[in-house]
Design an enzyme around this catalytic site. Structure first.
Site, PDB file in Angstrom:
ATOM      1  N   LEU A 185       0.872  -1.180   0.000  1.00  6.55           N
ATOM      2  CA  LEU A 185       0.000   0.000   0.000  1.00  6.55           C
ATOM      3  C   LEU A 185       0.898   1.216   0.000  1.00  6.55           C
ATOM      4  O   LEU A 185       1.589   1.482   0.984  1.00  6.55           O
ATOM      5  CB  LEU A 185      -0.910  -0.024   1.241  1.00  6.55           C
ATOM      6  CG  LEU A 185      -2.202  -0.825   1.090  1.00  6.55           C
ATOM      7  CD1 LEU A 185      -1.935  -2.254   0.682  1.00  6.55           C
ATOM      8  CD2 LEU A 185      -3.007  -0.775   2.370  1.00  6.55           C
ATOM      9  N   ILE A 186       0.917   1.899  -1.107  1.00  2.61           N
ATOM     10  CA  ILE A 186       1.886   2.985  -1.242  1.00  2.61           C
ATOM     11  C   ILE A 186       1.170   4.329  -1.301  1.00  2.61           C
ATOM     12  O   ILE A 186       0.240   4.519  -2.068  1.00  2.61           O
ATOM     13  CB  ILE A 186       2.803   2.758  -2.462  1.00  2.61           C
ATOM     14  CG1 ILE A 186       3.905   3.819  -2.492  1.00  2.61           C
ATOM     15  CG2 ILE A 186       2.049   2.728  -3.794  1.00  2.61           C
ATOM     16  CD1 ILE A 186       5.162   3.375  -3.183  1.00  2.61           C
ATOM     17  N   GLN A 298      -1.882   5.548  15.438  1.00  2.00           N
ATOM     18  CA  GLN A 298      -1.281   4.241  15.112  1.00  2.00           C
ATOM     19  C   GLN A 298      -0.916   3.501  16.400  1.00  2.00           C
ATOM     20  O   GLN A 298       0.244   3.230  16.693  1.00  2.00           O
ATOM     21  CB  GLN A 298      -0.070   4.412  14.189  1.00  2.00           C
ATOM     22  CG  GLN A 298      -0.483   4.504  12.724  1.00  2.00           C
ATOM     23  CD  GLN A 298       0.667   4.777  11.763  1.00  2.00           C
ATOM     24  OE1 GLN A 298       1.806   4.508  12.049  1.00  2.00           O
ATOM     25  NE2 GLN A 298       0.334   5.313  10.610  1.00  2.00           N
ATOM     26  N   CYS A 458      15.309  14.710 -18.101  1.00  2.00           N
ATOM     27  CA  CYS A 458      15.718  13.747 -17.073  1.00  2.00           C
ATOM     28  C   CYS A 458      16.316  12.558 -17.807  1.00  2.00           C
ATOM     29  O   CYS A 458      16.224  12.470 -19.033  1.00  2.00           O
ATOM     30  CB  CYS A 458      14.545  13.316 -16.187  1.00  2.00           C
ATOM     31  SG  CYS A 458      13.365  12.273 -17.051  1.00  2.00           S
TER      32      CYS A 458
HETATM   33  N1  LIG Z   1      -3.599   6.802  -0.104  1.00  2.00           N
HETATM   34  C1  LIG Z   1      -3.019   5.654   0.235  1.00  2.00           C
HETATM   35  N2  LIG Z   1      -2.836   4.687  -0.686  1.00  2.00           N
HETATM   36  C2  LIG Z   1      -2.204   3.526  -0.360  1.00  2.00           C
HETATM   37  N3  LIG Z   1      -1.760   3.249   0.875  1.00  2.00           N
HETATM   38  C3  LIG Z   1      -1.925   4.176   1.835  1.00  2.00           C
HETATM   39  C4  LIG Z   1      -2.568   5.422   1.572  1.00  2.00           C
HETATM   40  N4  LIG Z   1      -2.563   6.136   2.715  1.00  2.00           N
HETATM   41  C5  LIG Z   1      -1.962   5.375   3.647  1.00  2.00           C
HETATM   42  N5  LIG Z   1      -1.564   4.183   3.137  1.00  2.00           N
HETATM   43  C6  LIG Z   1      -0.861   3.065   3.807  1.00  2.00           C
HETATM   44  O1  LIG Z   1      -1.025   3.211   5.201  1.00  2.00           O
HETATM   45  C7  LIG Z   1       0.252   3.471   5.811  1.00  2.00           C
HETATM   46  C8  LIG Z   1       0.103   4.482   6.944  1.00  2.00           C
HETATM   47  O2  LIG Z   1      -0.421   5.638   6.399  1.00  2.00           O
HETATM   48  P1  LIG Z   1      -0.477   6.965   7.217  1.00  2.00           P
HETATM   49  O3  LIG Z   1      -1.110   7.989   6.353  1.00  2.00           O
HETATM   50  O4  LIG Z   1      -1.056   6.663   8.541  1.00  2.00           O
HETATM   51  O5  LIG Z   1       1.045   7.250   7.492  1.00  2.00           O
HETATM   52  P2  LIG Z   1       2.094   8.019   6.618  1.00  2.00           P
HETATM   53  O6  LIG Z   1       3.179   8.403   7.544  1.00  2.00           O
HETATM   54  O7  LIG Z   1       1.439   9.089   5.823  1.00  2.00           O
HETATM   55  O8  LIG Z   1       2.648   6.901   5.636  1.00  2.00           O
HETATM   56  P3  LIG Z   1       3.623   7.179   4.448  1.00  2.00           P
HETATM   57  O9  LIG Z   1       4.847   7.856   5.004  1.00  2.00           O
HETATM   58  O10 LIG Z   1       3.924   5.851   3.882  1.00  2.00           O
HETATM   59  O11 LIG Z   1       2.880   8.066   3.489  1.00  2.00           O
HETATM   60  C9  LIG Z   1       1.149   3.950   4.701  1.00  2.00           C
HETATM   61  O12 LIG Z   1       2.491   3.681   4.988  1.00  2.00           O
HETATM   62  C10 LIG Z   1       0.630   3.154   3.536  1.00  2.00           C
HETATM   63  O13 LIG Z   1       1.168   1.835   3.547  1.00  2.00           O
END
Ligand SMILES: Nc1ncnc2c1ncn2[C@@H]1O[C@H](COP(=O)(O)OP(=O)(O)OP(=O)(O)O)[C@@H](O)[C@H]1O
Length: 486
Positions: A185-186, A298, A458
């Protein structure tokens, strides 16, 4: 050129059959990644190492080959070598002298040998023989065992002698695709880039899942990071980038769910959707960048409530990592700058998020939610072959012209990161090249002289296209993409 590839140390504790399988995979991976930079390589598997032979032409291509090998999971060390056959101790000296002798003028030096196989001499005897010979026949600064100005590394194995001209650290980890696939999940921040990288390094094919919470720029940015990571560390295998249009889910949550529970419920919705996507792709585990206590919501209680929404395994490699360590890794792997400038598009930030979500309460809130909305966004998810990101961008940006020829009024804008600019300086004879890293474009492009046309440059032409699209969307019409081989 020849390279000796030292395998990841953990291979020594694998059974013979596992070892053979992993080596075979690594052999294929090396061939694949080198083919992507236009090099056809022969890869010989010698049980505890591999020997890669290729015609890597000029210095630029050579550097590209080394860079590819340094970023290939499952490689511990890369030695650049010249290979010779020998029969006697003197043959070793004869092969070594013309290579190193001329470089030794007035320099102190030391010969180090690693030996394997049956020989009539020991490693130390080779070191003495070769060192003594070089010292006698060349005007060296003498042998110095501690901190010499030049270290001559030789590897001797049966009747082969390898003269080592450079040693590079590898990535370590396991060869890609020796472990199962995961769906990462990115979100484009520091954490999910690092967690994705860690799974690639550990040998998993990492597929990407992005929930678009609203905002084209966010999607462009996340695609860039995912493509960058795949291209750098995982390009031996195809993966997918899945984009789920999550705005309707966000809308539904904002409308129906009580403020303090919005964050937890959004994550539960993401996990539900990601599990369906994963099942669709035959993937058994999700990866996130979460860590305990990083944000107040969290907590272990909340993570447990989030986990209980799905039977799919959720892996959190950063769960106990300190933020600074995560940032340091992001810097090392090259995702820091993407993360620093990633636009935040989360409209679902509770003003006062709960740190101790209770299941009954969560279910109560979710009862108000129309799950048809979630089903629909999963159906609407767009599955891209990650290689398509470049191609797709090309199609999307038809209106962004790609040019090769320059007119006098054009300014080339090198948007690569400062490190890359330093490593691979770029100049075009008689033409002005300005430097503005991609992550400053959004804030500083407008400060440039807008009477000029800017040709974004680039290395691969992917980032420049994405950024040109972004600038056009912001209303700047004076942007094109510059490719030397357009
Ligand atoms: N829009 C999104 N799409 C996909 N995955 C998400 C999304 N938002 C959050 N996640 C997943 O949930 C995790 C925790 O998200 P959160 O927003 O709580 O922390 P974050 O510090 O913003 O994370 P990151 O640094 O990875 O953006 C992320 O690391 C990611 O794996």
């Amino acid at each position: 050129m020849k390279f000796i590839i030292k395998l990841f140390p953990e291979i020594t504790i694998k059974s013979k059959s596992v070892r053979q399988r992993m080596c075979k995979v690594l052999q294929g991976n090396i061939r694949n990644v080198l083919r992507r930079v236009g090099v056809e390589a022969r890869v010989r598997n010698d049980w505890d190492k591999m020997v890669v032979s290729c015609d890597d032409g000029d210095a630029k291509l050579h550097a590209a080959v080394v860079e590819c090998l340094k970023c290939t999971p499952g490689i511990q060390q890369i030695l650049e070598v010249q290979e010779h056959r020998f029969a006697t101790l003197h043959d070793i000296y004869e092969a070594t002298a013309p290579v190193y002798g001329p470089q030794l003028a007035d320099k102190s030096f030391c010969v180090r040998v690693k030996r394997k196989g049956q020989h009539e001499f020991t490693s130390i005897e080779i070191e003495r023989y070769v060192g003594g010979g070089l010292n006698q026949n060349f005007a060296t600064g003498g042998v110095k065992l501690k901190n010499p100005q030049m270290l001559i590394n030789l590897e001797v194995e049966n009747d082969r002698l390898y003269l080592v001209s450079a040693i590079h650290p590898g990535l370590g980890g396991y060869p890609l695709s020796t472990q199962e696939k995961v769906l990462s999940l990115i979100s484009g921040g520091f954490d999910s880039g690092v967690s994705s990288y860690q799974f690639m390094k550990r040998g998993c094919r990492v597929y990407f899942c992005f929930f678009n919470l609203g905002g084209r720029a966010h999607e462009v940015g996340v695609k860039q990071v995912a493509y960058y990571l795949w291209n750098k560390f995982g390009a031996s295998h195809r993966v997918r980038f899945v984009s789920v249009p999550f705005e309707p889910v966000v809308g539904e949550i904002l409308e129906k769910v009580e403020d303090s529970h919005m964050g937890v419920i959004l994550k539960r919705m993401m996990m539900r959707a990601a599990s369906t996507v994963a099942a669709d792709l035959g993937i058994e585990a999700l990866v996130t960048g979460e860590s305990v206590g990083q944000v107040s919501s969290q907590t272990l209680t909340n993570l447990s409530v989030i986990d209980s929404v799905t039977e799919t395994l959720i892996l959190r490699p950063l769960i106990v990592s300190d933020k600074q360590d995560i940032i340091d890794t992001a810097r090392r792997i090259g995702t820091l700058e993407f993360a620093e400038t990633m636009p935040e598009y989360c409209g679902v930030i509770s003003k006062k998020p709960t740190v101790k979500a209770r299941m009954e309460r969560v279910l109560e809130e979710e009862a108000k939610f129309d799950f048809g909305v979630l089903e629909q966004v999963v159906k609407d998810a767009v599955y891209l072959d990650i290689r398509q990101i470049g191609e797709e961008t090309q199609a999307e940006v038809q209106e962004v012209e790609t040019v090769q020829a320059l007119s006098v009024a054009d300014v080339i804008l090198d948007i690569r990161s400062p490190d890359e600019q330093e490593e691979r300086p770029f100049a075009v004879d008689g033409h002005e090249v300005l430097h503005l890293p991609f992550y400053k474009l959004a804030t500083q492009f407008g400060d440039l002289d807008q009477s000029r046309t800017y040709l974004l440059y680039c290395q691969k032409g992917v980032m420049s296209k994405l950024q040109a699209l972004y600038l056009k969307e912001q209303g700047f019409q004076n942007v094109k993409v510059y490719r030397q081989d357009a």
